[in-house]
Design a protein around this motif. Sequence first.
Motif: not given
Length: 270
Positions: A65-66, A68-71, A82, A86
């Motif tokens: 999740d760390t 997929t939360a990034q662009e 962040p 990831c």
Amino acid sequence: MKTRALLALSAASLALLTACSGAAKDAATSTQPSELANTVPAVSDSPSAQASDASQNLSSWTAPDTCTAQELSFGATLDGGPLGECVSQALASYGSGKMSMSNGDDYGTVAFTYTPDYSVQGTMTSAGEEIELTFLDGTMWIDSGEGPIKGDPESENPEEVLVAAVAEMYKVFSNPAMTAELISASPKWGIDGALALRTLDNGENVQAYRMESTEPFSWNGIPVSEMILWFGEDWMPVGTQASLSMAGVSTTTTQQFYDLGKPVEIKAPS
């Protein structure tokens, strides 16, 4: 064991363990690591580490999740904090794989697992001399051609003490928190405007996002002039490249990851 070979391995340990998501040269044309891709030391029936249910086919893997939360998009700028979280989790989430690395004239290939703890086994060549290494259950073995030497910090044999010191470096730098700290030391990371074709050591071609630190930074007192990360379109770790200075010497460290999630077994040398 030749002390020079051990010292060379010690110097390369930082590069081997902190690049966190793999590193490879931009051109991805070096053949030296590929030639060693299937080389591992002789093993016995001693304790072993192997990838279990954590190993998986690429088709079933999902990014943390760390990540997929990034662009992950062309031209995006990512914050180092962040992104560090990831990167520190992405590789370990596969459970196992192989890595090729180079650092100046040193190069090698290892197999690794994260189940239950980080273990690694493979070869490294320094100044034309091949070294076999195994790190398992916190213990290091190094063989420069005269038989494996097991690290022991309490030994009266200075070579065994030196090998134990290398093991301590592995314990420190294989910690995911160290990886997160390295990446977050660069406040911003920029993603290129097009995918880069990366050829892995197993012959697989991967279209990868290339992201680079936007400016030089320092990590634990080590100047890093440039660092590059490559990820697949689903946040699969592909490679990294770092240009840094240590003790006044500039070097470029590269790593590349492949066969992620495939079964790996690491045993103590015989």
